[in-house]
Each structure stands twice: as structure tokens, then as C-alpha cells.
Design an enzyme around this catalytic site. Structure first.
Site, PDB file in Angstrom:
ATOM      1  N   GLY A  15     -15.517 -13.689  30.913  1.00 22.40           N
ATOM      2  CA  GLY A  15     -15.897 -13.654  29.500  1.00 22.40           C
ATOM      3  C   GLY A  15     -14.943 -14.352  28.549  1.00 22.40           C
ATOM      4  O   GLY A  15     -14.935 -14.051  27.355  1.00 22.40           O
ATOM      5  N   ASN A  17     -15.140 -17.425  27.497  1.00 20.21           N
ATOM      6  CA  ASN A  17     -15.940 -18.173  26.512  1.00 20.21           C
ATOM      7  C   ASN A  17     -16.576 -17.232  25.490  1.00 20.21           C
ATOM      8  O   ASN A  17     -16.692 -17.575  24.314  1.00 20.21           O
ATOM      9  CB  ASN A  17     -16.996 -19.032  27.212  1.00 20.21           C
ATOM     10  N   LEU A  95     -32.286 -18.949  35.575  1.00 15.52           N
ATOM     11  CA  LEU A  95     -33.373 -18.321  34.824  1.00 15.52           C
ATOM     12  C   LEU A  95     -34.710 -18.918  35.256  1.00 15.52           C
ATOM     13  O   LEU A  95     -34.828 -20.128  35.459  1.00 15.52           O
ATOM     14  CB  LEU A  95     -33.160 -18.560  33.329  1.00 15.52           C
ATOM     15  N   ASN A 109     -25.845 -23.585  27.546  1.00 13.00           N
ATOM     16  CA  ASN A 109     -24.914 -23.235  28.617  1.00 13.00           C
ATOM     17  C   ASN A 109     -23.688 -24.123  28.488  1.00 13.00           C
ATOM     18  O   ASN A 109     -23.765 -25.213  27.917  1.00 13.00           O
ATOM     19  CB  ASN A 109     -25.574 -23.483  29.979  1.00 13.00           C
ATOM     20  N   HIS A 111     -20.730 -25.867  30.986  1.00 12.56           N
ATOM     21  CA  HIS A 111     -20.440 -26.159  32.397  1.00 12.56           C
ATOM     22  C   HIS A 111     -19.117 -26.929  32.480  1.00 12.56           C
ATOM     23  O   HIS A 111     -18.891 -27.850  31.678  1.00 12.56           O
ATOM     24  CB  HIS A 111     -21.579 -26.987  33.000  1.00 12.56           C
ATOM     25  N   ASP A 147     -27.906 -26.639  35.637  1.00 16.54           N
ATOM     26  CA  ASP A 147     -26.974 -27.525  34.905  1.00 16.54           C
ATOM     27  C   ASP A 147     -27.629 -28.858  34.566  1.00 16.54           C
ATOM     28  O   ASP A 147     -27.046 -29.926  34.770  1.00 16.54           O
ATOM     29  CB  ASP A 147     -25.691 -27.737  35.738  1.00 16.54           C
TER      30      ASP A 147
HETATM   31  C1  GRF Z   1     -16.550 -21.385  32.696  1.00 13.21           C
HETATM   32  O1  GRF Z   1     -15.762 -22.328  33.353  1.00 13.21           O
HETATM   33  C2  GRF Z   1     -17.907 -21.948  32.372  1.00 13.21           C
HETATM   34  O2  GRF Z   1     -17.878 -23.315  32.087  1.00 13.21           O
HETATM   35  C3  GRF Z   1     -18.664 -21.716  33.662  1.00 13.21           C
HETATM   36  O3  GRF Z   1     -18.218 -20.464  34.114  1.00 13.21           O
HETATM   37  C4  GRF Z   1     -16.914 -20.205  33.616  1.00 13.21           C
HETATM   38  C5  GRF Z   1     -16.989 -18.918  32.866  1.00 13.21           C
HETATM   39  O4  GRF Z   1     -15.739 -18.468  32.428  1.00 13.21           O
HETATM   40  N1  GRF Z   1     -20.086 -21.777  33.429  1.00 13.21           N
HETATM   41  P1  GRF Z   1     -15.642 -17.257  31.401  1.00 13.21           P
HETATM   42  O5  GRF Z   1     -16.389 -16.076  32.022  1.00 13.21           O
HETATM   43  O6  GRF Z   1     -16.266 -17.702  30.111  1.00 13.21           O
HETATM   44  O7  GRF Z   1     -14.178 -16.996  31.283  1.00 13.21           O
END
Ligand code: GRF
Length: 207
Positions: A15, A17, A95, A109, A111, A147
Site C-alpha cells: 500500500g 502507492n 478484473l 493502474n 505499473h 497492463d
Molecule cells: C507497485 O510497484 C506497483 O507499480 C505495482 O505493484 C506495486 C505495489 O506497491 N502494480 P504498493 O502496494 O503500492 O507499495
């Protein structure tokens, strides 16, 4: 004051992000509110963070469900929050079309590669193994392919000769934490159109 656009964030784990979005909202860089955080895993650390922040949380486990069944359950969980956008932040399930079509062009999303290079798992290791000198992160609209949807924003970082997957992942993650809130802010507050696969922001056009 008018209510800010509502976001529902889907997570599966750490989490970071999600935290970056919450911090950007706190600092006024992202004009939105976090209406709910939904995880497919009850033990996701991001869920504990959300609960500490007083953000409503839900767990919608995928265990024992087909993709279509899980997406239907997610749809039922998300809809009451009436989100403007749904933000996937380390959400590790695909999804079903029933979900992506219900929120067409309203799911984003992030990535950890410069798509279309290195979709899927372990993108940072894929980049190192391939030998690219530049990698980064991509914010994209979500469709039913992995993606794959139209690209909203990308940030590049160098790949260094002594990088490991972990050091590269950390450099990319720092870029993710800036890029994701910035991309969502633009999508929410600037006019944009989709021209084929191209997300075109009106304010960037015709100088
Ligand atoms: C990130 O590297 C994101 O790009 C990918 O999964 C990871 C999630 O990290 N989709 P976090 O849970 O947000 O720390």
C-alpha cells in the site's frame, strides 16, 4: 465547498502507492477524497493504514471464486461508494469485462515499467534481465487485458550497472509515488479525450 471527486482504491498488499495518494490529497496536490480502500487480502498492510486514517475499508476475497465471480463481488462492494475513479494500487487480480465495462475509462493502474515493455509480474527483474538502460513507471487506463489500456503518464528512471531488482524497484517506486497522484489529478481536473489508444489532455495541445 463542492465535494471533491471520490476515489476507491483497490490493493492487495503493502500500500505504499495508497499512502502516496493519501499524502498528495493531504498536501492539496491531488484534489480528491478516498471514499474506500478495498483489498482481496485481509492481511494487506495497506488496509491497516487505511483503517488508521479513518478511510472505510472492505475485504473482497478472491479465494474460491472465478475471475467473473470475484469481479461481480468487487462491483457490489465498490458501487455504494459512487466513485468517480477506481485506482488500482498493487492490486494483484485481473478484473473481468463486467467490471472494466461498468467503469469504462474510469479505472487506472500503476505499473513499474515503461509499458508496453515488461507487463506482468516482476517487471523490474524483467527490465534488468533484458538489459535496458532506462525503465520507469506507467499510469494507464485499465481494460480487461493485463497492463494494457491507454497510457496516461510515464516517468523514466535510469537502470544502473550495479542495480539489483530491489534497488531498481526502489528507484522506480519513488517515481511511482510522484507520478500516480499527478496522473490522477490531471484525469480528474483537466479535460481529456481518448483518440484511439492516445489519452490527449486538451491543455497540452496546440502551442
Ligand atoms: C507497485 O510497484 C506497483 O507499480 C505495482 O505493484 C506495486 C505495489 O506497491 N502494480 P504498493 O502496494 O503500492 O507499495
Amino acid at each position: 465547498m463542492t465535494e471533491q471527486p471520490r476515489l476507491v482504491v483497490l490493493i492487495s498488499g503493502r500500500g505504499s502507492n495508497l499512502r502516496a495518494l493519501a499524502e498528495a490529497i493531504r498536501q492539496g496536490r491531488l484534489r480528491a477524497t478516498l471514499a474506500a480502500v478495498i483489498s482481496n487480502r485481509a492481511d494487506a498492510p495497506g488496509l491497516a493504514f487505511a483503517a488508521e486514517q479513518g478511510i472505510p475499508t472492505r475485504v473482497v476475497s478472491h479465494v474460491g471464486l472465478s475471475r467473473a465471480e470475484h469481479s461481480a463481488a468487487l462491483l457490489g462492494a465498490v458501487r455504494p461508494y459512487e466513485p468517480r475513479m477506481i485506482c488500482l494500487a498493487g492490486f494483484m487480480r485481473l478484473l473481468a469485462p463486467s467490471f472494466t465495462q461498468a467503469f469504462a475509462h474510469r479505472i487506472v493502474n500503476i505499473h513499474p515499467s515503461l509499458l508496453p515493455a515488461f507487463p506482468g509480474l516482476e517487471a523490474q527483474r524483467q527490465a534488468l534481465d533484458y538489459g535496458v538502460k532506462v525503465s520507469g513507471c506507467t499510469v494507464h487506463l485499465v481494460d480487461e487485458e493485463l497492463d494494457h489500456g491507454p497510457i496516461v503518464m510515464q516517468s523514466a528512471v535510469p537502470v544502473l550497472d550495479d542495480d539489483t531488482p530491489e534497488t531498481l524497484a526502489a528507484r522506480i517506486l519513488a517515481a511511482e509515488h510522484k507520478t500516480y497522484p499527478a496522473a490522477i489529478e490531471r484525469l480528474l481536473h483537466e479535460p481529456w479525450t481518448l483518440e484511439g489508444r492516445r489519452v490527449v489532455f486538451q491543455s497540452s495541445q496546440g502551442t
